[in-house]
Motif scaffolding. Structure first.
Motif, PDB file in Angstrom:
ATOM      1  N   LEU A   1      37.893  45.137  26.428  1.00 52.83           N
ATOM      2  CA  LEU A   1      39.256  44.674  26.148  1.00 52.83           C
ATOM      3  C   LEU A   1      39.969  45.614  25.191  1.00 52.83           C
ATOM      4  O   LEU A   1      41.183  45.861  25.328  1.00 52.83           O
ATOM      5  CB  LEU A   1      39.221  43.255  25.573  1.00 52.83           C
ATOM      6  N   ALA A   2      39.233  46.143  24.197  1.00 57.70           N
ATOM      7  CA  ALA A   2      39.830  47.134  23.295  1.00 57.70           C
ATOM      8  C   ALA A   2      40.228  48.381  24.086  1.00 57.70           C
ATOM      9  O   ALA A   2      41.299  48.955  23.862  1.00 57.70           O
ATOM     10  CB  ALA A   2      38.850  47.493  22.184  1.00 57.70           C
ATOM     11  N   PHE A   3      39.382  48.797  25.032  1.00 62.11           N
ATOM     12  CA  PHE A   3      39.726  49.922  25.907  1.00 62.11           C
ATOM     13  C   PHE A   3      41.009  49.645  26.676  1.00 62.11           C
ATOM     14  O   PHE A   3      41.929  50.473  26.720  1.00 62.11           O
ATOM     15  CB  PHE A   3      38.573  50.188  26.879  1.00 62.11           C
TER      16      PHE A   3
ATOM     17  N   LEU B   1      47.682  39.834  30.923  1.00 62.00           N
ATOM     18  CA  LEU B   1      47.139  40.009  32.267  1.00 62.00           C
ATOM     19  C   LEU B   1      46.928  41.483  32.579  1.00 62.00           C
ATOM     20  O   LEU B   1      45.907  41.861  33.186  1.00 62.00           O
ATOM     21  CB  LEU B   1      48.071  39.374  33.303  1.00 62.00           C
ATOM     22  N   ALA B   2      47.891  42.320  32.157  1.00 58.92           N
ATOM     23  CA  ALA B   2      47.754  43.766  32.388  1.00 58.92           C
ATOM     24  C   ALA B   2      46.528  44.308  31.669  1.00 58.92           C
ATOM     25  O   ALA B   2      45.791  45.139  32.213  1.00 58.92           O
ATOM     26  CB  ALA B   2      49.011  44.491  31.926  1.00 58.92           C
ATOM     27  N   ILE B   3      46.307  43.844  30.439  1.00 58.83           N
ATOM     28  CA  ILE B   3      45.138  44.290  29.663  1.00 58.83           C
ATOM     29  C   ILE B   3      43.854  43.908  30.388  1.00 58.83           C
ATOM     30  O   ILE B   3      42.939  44.736  30.533  1.00 58.83           O
ATOM     31  CB  ILE B   3      45.159  43.679  28.248  1.00 58.83           C
ATOM     32  N   LYS B   4      43.793  42.682  30.879  1.00 56.41           N
ATOM     33  CA  LYS B   4      42.561  42.227  31.527  1.00 56.41           C
ATOM     34  C   LYS B   4      42.331  42.932  32.863  1.00 56.41           C
ATOM     35  O   LYS B   4      41.189  43.225  33.227  1.00 56.41           O
ATOM     36  CB  LYS B   4      42.594  40.710  31.708  1.00 56.41           C
TER      37      LYS B   4
ATOM     38  N   VAL C   1      39.110  47.147  35.695  1.00 56.71           N
ATOM     39  CA  VAL C   1      38.958  48.452  36.347  1.00 56.71           C
ATOM     40  C   VAL C   1      38.005  49.334  35.545  1.00 56.71           C
ATOM     41  O   VAL C   1      37.128  50.011  36.107  1.00 56.71           O
ATOM     42  CB  VAL C   1      40.328  49.146  36.509  1.00 56.71           C
ATOM     43  N   GLY C   2      38.150  49.328  34.218  1.00 55.12           N
ATOM     44  CA  GLY C   2      37.274  50.126  33.365  1.00 55.12           C
ATOM     45  C   GLY C   2      35.817  49.697  33.475  1.00 55.12           C
ATOM     46  O   GLY C   2      34.915  50.540  33.573  1.00 55.12           O
ATOM     47  N   ILE C   3      35.577  48.389  33.446  1.00 54.94           N
ATOM     48  CA  ILE C   3      34.206  47.872  33.563  1.00 54.94           C
ATOM     49  C   ILE C   3      33.600  48.277  34.898  1.00 54.94           C
ATOM     50  O   ILE C   3      32.453  48.737  34.965  1.00 54.94           O
ATOM     51  CB  ILE C   3      34.194  46.335  33.414  1.00 54.94           C
ATOM     52  N   THR C   4      34.381  48.121  35.969  1.00 59.00           N
ATOM     53  CA  THR C   4      33.881  48.478  37.300  1.00 59.00           C
ATOM     54  C   THR C   4      33.560  49.962  37.391  1.00 59.00           C
ATOM     55  O   THR C   4      32.544  50.361  37.967  1.00 59.00           O
ATOM     56  CB  THR C   4      34.917  48.092  38.370  1.00 59.00           C
ATOM     57  N   THR C   5      34.407  50.794  36.796  1.00 58.54           N
ATOM     58  CA  THR C   5      34.181  52.245  36.794  1.00 58.54           C
ATOM     59  C   THR C   5      32.867  52.598  36.109  1.00 58.54           C
ATOM     60  O   THR C   5      32.087  53.419  36.599  1.00 58.54           O
ATOM     61  CB  THR C   5      35.347  52.972  36.097  1.00 58.54           C
ATOM     62  N   VAL C   6      32.611  51.969  34.964  1.00 61.84           N
ATOM     63  CA  VAL C   6      31.369  52.224  34.230  1.00 61.84           C
ATOM     64  C   VAL C   6      30.157  51.804  35.056  1.00 61.84           C
ATOM     65  O   VAL C   6      29.153  52.530  35.126  1.00 61.84           O
ATOM     66  CB  VAL C   6      31.388  51.488  32.870  1.00 61.84           C
TER      67      VAL C   6
ATOM     68  N   PHE D   1      35.514  53.508  25.836  1.00 66.29           N
ATOM     69  CA  PHE D   1      34.902  53.766  27.134  1.00 66.29           C
ATOM     70  C   PHE D   1      33.511  54.367  26.958  1.00 66.29           C
ATOM     71  O   PHE D   1      32.571  54.038  27.697  1.00 66.29           O
ATOM     72  CB  PHE D   1      35.775  54.700  27.964  1.00 66.29           C
ATOM     73  N   GLY D   2      33.357  55.240  25.959  1.00 69.48           N
ATOM     74  CA  GLY D   2      32.048  55.814  25.670  1.00 69.48           C
ATOM     75  C   GLY D   2      31.047  54.761  25.237  1.00 69.48           C
ATOM     76  O   GLY D   2      29.874  54.798  25.634  1.00 69.48           O
ATOM     77  N   SER D   3      31.493  53.799  24.423  1.00 72.43           N
ATOM     78  CA  SER D   3      30.603  52.713  24.012  1.00 72.43           C
ATOM     79  C   SER D   3      30.222  51.838  25.203  1.00 72.43           C
ATOM     80  O   SER D   3      29.073  51.384  25.312  1.00 72.43           O
ATOM     81  CB  SER D   3      31.281  51.858  22.935  1.00 72.43           C
ATOM     82  N   MET D   4      31.186  51.592  26.096  1.00 76.69           N
ATOM     83  CA  MET D   4      30.889  50.826  27.307  1.00 76.69           C
ATOM     84  C   MET D   4      29.833  51.535  28.141  1.00 76.69           C
ATOM     85  O   MET D   4      28.842  50.933  28.574  1.00 76.69           O
ATOM     86  CB  MET D   4      32.164  50.650  28.140  1.00 76.69           C
TER      87      MET D   4
END
Length: 503
Positions: A144-146, A163-166, A171-176, A328-331
């Motif tokens: 969420l911070a990302f 909603l945009a943040i989530k 998308v970021g979670i799926t990419t990781v 993103f690096g921490s994720m």
């Protein structure tokens, strides 16, 4: 669905070590000619090991709101001392894990060491809580911070829609998850790149701060220890915040079996990483105080942004991007490491068998990676994640303290155990005491949240007896379990490590 634990022997009667490479021998002790086992390969070099540790320790906190320490110490000078001491204490914990990791050469971190020393029940409880609550919630929080900071440059003059943040977070979670499912090498290379981005972001703050000091901007350091006196309760809480900021030094031990020359790489990576992070954290806080007063820091919701707006002008717009890359690096580092914990727990019979299978071509623990995706998405779109993490924060320190206390136990129980790296006993003793002190502090300062967390953790006990010990499950349940496992194997193209060969 869940197998009986695999108990293999180890010298002096240990629970789990067996083959130190984490592989079961083939029948007859030989590989069929011309064939190679599908295993997790040793691709973690020293540089990649450093990037995993630094990349998971440094998240968003040091850039956004390092005020927890200052708020509870009451003065600039004492806050800098706490940051330094927490770095040293974290180094002690990391050194203790270096000894454990070079003595017990299995992936899995806390889980593996607790299993080796204390047996299967506490180890299962640890992985149970990690899989169902802690890791999905922690991944959702940093994600969420990302999402928030990657969008901030596009919403300078207005509020970012939740909603945009989530959606961008999803998308970021799926990419990781996709990245870690596709290639160990690529996820490690990207982790190195993101670690350099994190260090660049810290340097962007430190260098102007040093220039301010050279110019004589030291007004906020005068009477550095004056101000509100730290209360008896405030100082321990300051250490709690500081230790949380350094959390992540243990992740390299989650991937021990994939580390090249672990006897040298693990201790060296840990020492270099902790030195870099500690110096970086302390100097970053010093830099903040060259421009921002203690009162202003406490009022700021994003300290790095406030600092950069005053000193860097238009370049300050780059700071949210660097914060997002840091998140993103921490994720990426967290998913990479924790998936190995689930992989090892499955291999030991504590999680469904499918989680210990490897993709036949990509050589990644695909099921152990993607199992986090639906759980994290559920966490992302429901509830108060920070409260959930607060409920279970004590569990992290309890089990880390147990693992380090296990090092002391092994010294006396198995004095002849091979220890390529050995630390003085006062180091694990002091660190385990610190962990148990923080657990006690949680109970004292917030008994309600800690009590809820304790109850959630205890659900692992009946789950252990239901899924692991009880071996008279109905035939229909076993048949369904086997069908689900076979279907997932076909869909995911994964096979068990112990009897698979490169296709």
């Amino acid at each position: 669905m869940v197998r009986k634990p695999v108990v293999s022997t180890i010298s002096k009667g240990g629970y789990l070590q067996g083959n130190v490479n984490g592989r079961l021998p083939s029948v007859g002790g030989k590989e069929p000619p011309g064939q190679e086992k599908v295993v997790l390969k040793k691709k973690i070099t020293l540089l990649r090991g450093i990037s995993i540790i630094i990349g998971t320790i440094i998240g968003a906190g040091i850039f956004i709101s390092p005020k927890g320490v200052l708020q509870n110490t009451g003065s600039v000078g004492m806050s800098l001392i706490v940051w330094t001491v927490c770095g040293v204490l974290s180094l002690f914990g990391a050194l203790s894990y270096a000894e454990l990791g070079t003595s017990i050469k299995k992936s899995g971190g806390h889980y593996t060491y607790i299993l080796e020393v204390f047996g299967p029940l506490p180890a299962f409880v640890r992985v149970w809580v990690e899989l169902l609550i802690i890791r999905p919630a922690a991944t959702a929080v940093i994600s969420l911070a990302f999402g928030r900071y990657i969008l901030e440059p596009f919403f300078i003059h207005c509020e970012i829609p939740e909603l945009a943040i989530k959606l961008i977070t999803a998308v970021g979670i799926t990419t990781v998850m996709v990245l870690n499912s596709m290639s160990v090498s690529w996820s490690a290379r990207i982790q190195i790149l993101l670690t350099f981005c994190k260090l660049t972001a810290i340097l962007i703050i430190i260098v102007p701060g040093v220039m301010q000091l050279i110019k004589g901007q030291t007004q906020h350091f005068k009477d550095a220890f004056s101000g509100r006196d730290a209360s008896l309760m405030g100082l321990p809480l300051a250490f709690y915040y500081g230790m949380y900021a350094y959390a992540g030094w243990f992740y390299l031990n989650f991937v021990t079996e994939e580390v090249e020359n672990p006897e040298k790489t693990i201790p060296l990576a840990i020492c270099l990483s902790m030195a870099i992070v500690t110096i970086g954290y302390v100097l970053t806080n010093v830099a903040y105080f060259t421009t921002i007063s203690a009162e202003e820091l406490l009022l700021s919701n994003a300290v790095a942004v406030t600092f950069s707006e005053r000193l860097l002008g238009n370049f300050s717009l780059a700071v949210p991007i660097f914060v997002a890359l840091s998140c993103f690096g921490s994720m990426n580092g967290g998913v990479f490491a924790v998936s190995r914990l689930f992989y090892v727990a499955s291999r030991e019979g504590h999680l469904p068998e499918i989680l210990s299978m490897i993709h036949v071509r990509k050589h990644t623990p695909l099921p152990a990676v993607i199992v986090l995706h639906p759980l994290t998405m559920i966490m992302l779109f429901s509830g108060d994640l920070n409260s959930l993490l607060n409920f279970l924060s004590f569990a992290r320190w309890l089990f880390i303290g147990l693992a380090v206390a296990g090092l002391i136990y092994l010294r006396y129980k198995r004095p002849d155990m091979h220890r390529p790296f050995k630390v003085p006993l006062f180091i694990p003793a002091l660190f385990s005491f610190t962990c148990f002190f923080m657990v006690a502090l949680s109970l004292y300062s917030d008994p309600f949240s800690t009590g809820i967390g304790f109850v959630i953790t205890l659900t692992g006990v009946p789950a252990y007896y239901l899924f692991i010990i009880w071996d008279k499950k109905p035939k229909w349940f076993r048949r369904m379990s086997d069908r689900v496992t076979r279907t997932l194997q076909i869909i995911l193209e994964v096979v068990p490590e112990e009897d698979c060969h490169k296709l």
